[in-house]
Scaffold this motif. Sequence first.
Motif, PDB file in Angstrom:
ATOM      1  N   LEU A   1      11.623   4.522   1.874  1.00  0.00           N
ATOM      2  CA  LEU A   1      11.907   6.053   1.782  1.00  0.00           C
ATOM      3  C   LEU A   1      10.919   6.797   2.122  1.00  0.00           C
ATOM      4  CD1 LEU A   1      13.593   6.363  -1.943  1.00  0.00           C
ATOM      5  CD2 LEU A   1      14.693   6.519   0.244  1.00  0.00           C
ATOM      6  N   PHE A   2      10.172   6.641   3.197  1.00  0.00           N
ATOM      7  CA  PHE A   2       9.301   7.209   3.988  1.00  0.00           C
ATOM      8  C   PHE A   2       9.997   8.240   4.616  1.00  0.00           C
ATOM      9  CE2 PHE A   2       6.774   3.776   2.827  1.00  0.00           C
ATOM     10  CZ  PHE A   2       5.431   4.232   2.407  1.00  0.00           C
ATOM     11  N   ALA A   3      10.021   9.432   4.180  1.00  0.00           N
ATOM     12  CA  ALA A   3      10.663  10.621   5.021  1.00  0.00           C
ATOM     13  C   ALA A   3       9.836  11.110   6.376  1.00  0.00           C
ATOM     14  CB  ALA A   3      10.761  11.921   4.064  1.00  0.00           C
ATOM     15  N   ASP A   4      10.695  10.986   7.555  1.00  0.00           N
ATOM     16  CA  ASP A   4      10.059  11.351   8.709  1.00  0.00           C
ATOM     17  C   ASP A   4       8.973  10.549   8.984  1.00  0.00           C
ATOM     18  OD1 ASP A   4      12.355  13.330   8.704  1.00  0.00           O
ATOM     19  OD2 ASP A   4      11.112  14.876   7.670  1.00  0.00           O
ATOM     20  N   GLN A   5       9.033   9.616   8.774  1.00  0.00           N
ATOM     21  CA  GLN A   5       7.793   8.751   9.335  1.00  0.00           C
ATOM     22  C   GLN A   5       8.418   7.317  10.013  1.00  0.00           C
ATOM     23  OE1 GLN A   5       4.263   8.159   6.929  1.00  0.00           O
ATOM     24  NE2 GLN A   5       4.909   9.822   5.681  1.00  0.00           N
ATOM     25  N   PRO A   6       7.607   6.758  10.860  1.00  0.00           N
ATOM     26  CA  PRO A   6       7.868   5.302  11.262  1.00  0.00           C
ATOM     27  C   PRO A   6       7.930   4.427  10.031  1.00  0.00           C
ATOM     28  CG  PRO A   6       5.850   5.838  12.002  1.00  0.00           C
ATOM     29  CD  PRO A   6       6.338   7.158  11.413  1.00  0.00           C
TER      30      PRO A   6
ATOM     31  N   ALA B   1       6.694  -7.550   9.381  1.00  0.00           N
ATOM     32  CA  ALA B   1       8.005  -7.028   9.688  1.00  0.00           C
ATOM     33  C   ALA B   1       7.824  -5.617   9.465  1.00  0.00           C
ATOM     34  CB  ALA B   1       9.295  -7.863   8.914  1.00  0.00           C
ATOM     35  N   LEU B   2       8.796  -4.876  10.174  1.00  0.00           N
ATOM     36  CA  LEU B   2       8.901  -3.467   9.783  1.00  0.00           C
ATOM     37  C   LEU B   2      10.118  -3.179   8.657  1.00  0.00           C
ATOM     38  CD1 LEU B   2       8.689  -1.616  13.384  1.00  0.00           C
ATOM     39  CD2 LEU B   2       6.894  -1.814  11.691  1.00  0.00           C
ATOM     40  N   ILE B   3       9.911  -2.460   7.640  1.00  0.00           N
ATOM     41  CA  ILE B   3      10.808  -2.277   6.784  1.00  0.00           C
ATOM     42  C   ILE B   3      11.821  -0.982   7.189  1.00  0.00           C
ATOM     43  CG2 ILE B   3      11.382  -1.816   4.196  1.00  0.00           C
ATOM     44  CD1 ILE B   3       9.798  -4.230   4.658  1.00  0.00           C
ATOM     45  N   PRO B   4      13.286  -1.347   7.449  1.00  0.00           N
ATOM     46  CA  PRO B   4      14.020  -0.422   7.715  1.00  0.00           C
ATOM     47  C   PRO B   4      14.318   0.646   6.548  1.00  0.00           C
ATOM     48  CG  PRO B   4      15.000  -2.589   8.134  1.00  0.00           C
ATOM     49  CD  PRO B   4      13.628  -2.633   7.288  1.00  0.00           C
ATOM     50  N   ALA B   5      15.181   1.550   6.911  1.00  0.00           N
ATOM     51  CA  ALA B   5      15.570   2.496   5.960  1.00  0.00           C
ATOM     52  C   ALA B   5      16.707   2.421   5.212  1.00  0.00           C
ATOM     53  CB  ALA B   5      15.525   3.984   6.696  1.00  0.00           C
ATOM     54  N   GLN B   6      17.400   1.185   5.851  1.00  0.00           N
ATOM     55  CA  GLN B   6      18.624   0.551   4.973  1.00  0.00           C
ATOM     56  C   GLN B   6      18.090  -0.655   4.436  1.00  0.00           C
ATOM     57  OE1 GLN B   6      19.239   0.876   8.353  1.00  0.00           O
ATOM     58  NE2 GLN B   6      19.303   3.033   8.105  1.00  0.00           N
ATOM     59  N   PHE B   7      18.778  -0.908   3.132  1.00  0.00           N
ATOM     60  CA  PHE B   7      18.629  -2.228   2.720  1.00  0.00           C
ATOM     61  C   PHE B   7      18.976  -3.525   3.503  1.00  0.00           C
ATOM     62  CE2 PHE B   7      18.278  -0.459  -1.767  1.00  0.00           C
ATOM     63  CZ  PHE B   7      17.207  -0.882  -2.267  1.00  0.00           C
ATOM     64  N   THR B   8      17.959  -4.130   3.906  1.00  0.00           N
ATOM     65  CA  THR B   8      18.120  -5.106   4.793  1.00  0.00           C
ATOM     66  C   THR B   8      17.496  -6.521   4.455  1.00  0.00           C
ATOM     67  OG1 THR B   8      17.837  -3.451   6.409  1.00  0.00           O
ATOM     68  CG2 THR B   8      17.162  -5.794   7.335  1.00  0.00           C
ATOM     69  N   ILE B   9      17.823  -7.625   4.696  1.00  0.00           N
ATOM     70  CA  ILE B   9      17.511  -8.830   4.553  1.00  0.00           C
ATOM     71  C   ILE B   9      16.244  -9.286   5.505  1.00  0.00           C
ATOM     72  CG2 ILE B   9      17.591 -11.344   3.787  1.00  0.00           C
ATOM     73  CD1 ILE B   9      20.638 -10.783   3.009  1.00  0.00           C
ATOM     74  N   LEU B  10      15.220  -9.660   5.052  1.00  0.00           N
ATOM     75  CA  LEU B  10      14.072  -9.964   6.078  1.00  0.00           C
ATOM     76  C   LEU B  10      13.513 -11.428   5.702  1.00  0.00           C
ATOM     77  CD1 LEU B  10      11.911  -6.640   5.701  1.00  0.00           C
ATOM     78  CD2 LEU B  10      13.276  -7.414   7.603  1.00  0.00           C
ATOM     79  N   PHE B  11      13.718 -12.219   6.783  1.00  0.00           N
ATOM     80  CA  PHE B  11      13.361 -13.723   6.501  1.00  0.00           C
ATOM     81  C   PHE B  11      11.984 -14.037   6.918  1.00  0.00           C
ATOM     82  CE2 PHE B  11      17.755 -14.037   7.987  1.00  0.00           C
ATOM     83  CZ  PHE B  11      18.228 -14.470   6.300  1.00  0.00           C
ATOM     84  N   PHE B  12      11.181 -14.917   6.154  1.00  0.00           N
ATOM     85  CA  PHE B  12       9.781 -15.235   6.594  1.00  0.00           C
ATOM     86  C   PHE B  12       9.916 -16.751   6.347  1.00  0.00           C
ATOM     87  CE2 PHE B  12       9.250 -10.905   5.034  1.00  0.00           C
ATOM     88  CZ  PHE B  12       8.697 -10.715   6.298  1.00  0.00           C
TER      89      PHE B  12
ATOM     90  N   ARG C   1       0.985   1.270   3.962  1.00  0.00           N
ATOM     91  CA  ARG C   1       0.839   2.501   3.410  1.00  0.00           C
ATOM     92  C   ARG C   1       1.706   2.739   2.368  1.00  0.00           C
ATOM     93  NH1 ARG C   1       3.517   3.491   8.215  1.00  0.00           N
ATOM     94  NH2 ARG C   1       5.374   4.493   8.042  1.00  0.00           N
ATOM     95  N   VAL C   2       1.225   3.730   1.666  1.00  0.00           N
ATOM     96  CA  VAL C   2       2.064   3.896   0.355  1.00  0.00           C
ATOM     97  C   VAL C   2       2.492   5.552   0.370  1.00  0.00           C
ATOM     98  CG1 VAL C   2       1.627   2.083  -1.044  1.00  0.00           C
ATOM     99  CG2 VAL C   2       0.081   4.147  -1.111  1.00  0.00           C
ATOM    100  N   HIS C   3       3.377   5.954  -0.620  1.00  0.00           N
ATOM    101  CA  HIS C   3       3.803   7.410  -0.610  1.00  0.00           C
ATOM    102  C   HIS C   3       3.933   7.650  -2.264  1.00  0.00           C
ATOM    103  CE1 HIS C   3       7.724   5.903  -1.016  1.00  0.00           C
ATOM    104  NE2 HIS C   3       8.001   7.287  -1.212  1.00  0.00           N
ATOM    105  N   SER C   4       3.922   8.963  -2.523  1.00  0.00           N
ATOM    106  CA  SER C   4       4.337   9.232  -3.855  1.00  0.00           C
ATOM    107  C   SER C   4       5.390  10.568  -3.834  1.00  0.00           C
ATOM    108  CB  SER C   4       2.934  10.278  -4.425  1.00  0.00           C
ATOM    109  OG  SER C   4       1.984   9.192  -4.933  1.00  0.00           O
ATOM    110  N   ALA C   5       6.354  10.272  -4.533  1.00  0.00           N
ATOM    111  CA  ALA C   5       7.262  11.016  -4.770  1.00  0.00           C
ATOM    112  C   ALA C   5       7.140  12.164  -5.371  1.00  0.00           C
ATOM    113  CB  ALA C   5       8.559  10.420  -5.187  1.00  0.00           C
ATOM    114  N   PRO C   6       7.572  13.569  -5.210  1.00  0.00           N
ATOM    115  CA  PRO C   6       7.137  14.571  -5.811  1.00  0.00           C
ATOM    116  C   PRO C   6       7.580  14.692  -7.405  1.00  0.00           C
ATOM    117  CG  PRO C   6       8.407  15.428  -4.077  1.00  0.00           C
ATOM    118  CD  PRO C   6       8.494  13.911  -4.086  1.00  0.00           C
TER     119      PRO C   6
END
Lengths: 135, 539
Positions: free
Chosen positions: B51-56, B72-83, B99-104
Amino acid sequence: MKAKSAAKPAAIDGEDLGYSGFPLCREPWENYYILRRGILPCCYGNPIIGQMPEYAEVWNSAEIQEIRRYLSQGKLSPYCLKSPGCPIVQRVLAQNEEVAGSRSKNLPRGTVVLKAVNRLFFRLPGKIWRAIKYR
Amino acid sequence: MDMSSPYGQGWFDWEKQDIVPFRWMSREADLHFRGLGLPDARCLYIVARHLFADQPSPKLEVFADGRSLGEALIPAQFTILFFPFTAGGDVSITLRLDRVHSAPGDGRALGVMVQEADVISVNTLERPVYGAGWYDWETDGTYSFRWMGRRSEVVLPGKKAQSRRYLTFPVFSDFYDSSQILTLSYGGRPVAEWPVIHGWGFYSCDLAPLQDRWKGGFDVIPLLELRVNKLYPAKYHAEDGRELGVRIGLLEFHDDEAWHADSAFFRENARKNYEEMRAGRTELQSFPQSLGIDLFGRCNISPPCVYCLWDRMKEMEGSHVDTVVDESTLESYGPFFRSARFLVNCSFGEPLLHPRLGEILKVCADRKKVVELSSNGQAFTDRTIKALVGKPVNLYISLDAATRETYAKIRNDRWDDIIPSLVKLHEERKKAGNFPRIFLVFIPMRVNAGDLEEYFRLARRIEADKLVLRPLLFLGKPKIQRDRGGYHFDYAQEMLSREELEALFKNADRFSRQYGVTVASQFDFGKTEHPSAAKATAP
């Protein structure tokens, strides 16, 4: 300062998808009919161009090659003109008639006389002339 | 501590987005899986989004017992990632974000949202598990499929992947010139590179190179990776903001070597056929992509339908009138059969009466060919319904009438038998993926001009896939006159004028919207649908 002009919208002509350069009709390349009544190069085909067991030879026969040659040049073949039930033939002939109609408004007097003669003989001279022309 | 839950340190409590449960992970989080059994090929899968706004996209690194399983890069929609990894017993997984972020108004250091995290044993999978790069299932009236973007991945069920040699599936490309290339890697090795033909085509991939490695142990995960070299240009699906590559249908395993070879021949032929057509070649090395066939020369309607050219056609058939055409005849056509994706029955006769209908349709289905049959609708029996149901058949049913009275003027008095059997066919096909497709045919004539709206109602009632408007064959000035059902049918008089047809098309448009029935007009024969008119999506 003058604003930059809007970006030119992308052309959607299909060129980048390979959607171009098609013949007037794709049937004699993509379709083939092996039927009891005979071999046909298209679903509106008439007459047959071979007998059922001859399908392998007829696929590249002189007759079907002539049809492909005309169509790849954007023209109806003499064979096509024998198939008035085909919607493509009907469309092309209707377009040709429209073009001929728009030209006739400025026709010289001699042509007007010819058209009158054509009507007098139930348009038969016109049909014969077109058959020779498309051949 | 809940021993069945794998979630360890670094997770916030469960929450809900709409009705979907998820939990936030912080910068680093642990998963613990106990008692996995003997060492085996396994796969960690994580369903996550950011849910990172306007960031890669944030990057996720994964470790199993300290050993890296990849990132792996985590997409902006729920996606299954395999390892994928090989392990048994107890396994501790560490997930680490860059990285992490904080919501208002929320003091937590939030990483990504995770719906599910688990380890699967690929050997016990029954179905493929779709990972990143896929959109939801859709249907376009031909096949059920998922769009993939530029790259996608899917884990294949291990046992099936070991025991069957080939994998087959339908692919649809919007490119006419086969310039879209689909590349497959399996277990990390390239296994196929296909120029994809326009429209739907079946492809078959040889899994043998990986099967040899399976014999050596558990070091290979049956992860299939698909890539396309270019996307379907966005300008052709402006109303659909997704990044679209190709459509991929259901994945199936098989051992049919002949079909595997056929699929390669079919694909190469279709590409060559397109190139020869565009180059204006008249003598062709390629073979047709659609084959007209003549299954059965006898009919159950006598006297024939009022507009049928029966006598003339039987005269033309001459000595071939009783020639048998069955599945072995079709196979004897060799490359003409192998190259065809459509088999279009054009017989003057009722094809459902063929005594080997079931066998013919099975051979065609096994060869992944779509069969087009035109039927008068008077031959639906238990035998023919069984033969049709579940098969890739486009069934054109010519009724041309929506009332008993009109039907009697065109054919006979069997109207009351037809509708119940049509309903029965529809009920049966609903249990089998909606195959065959049902197209109700209407030839506009003077005799049935008043039946159009009722015909749309009928099409809606039996949930026909399409209502087909087919032109009455133009024959110049034919002298075909018949008296039937108290009506004098004069072929020449039955043809509607251009103005009458245009009015009818307008009504058909209106009824189509009113009754929700799709119309296909065969009056447009020969007009190739422009790419800009194509519908990219029907989610």
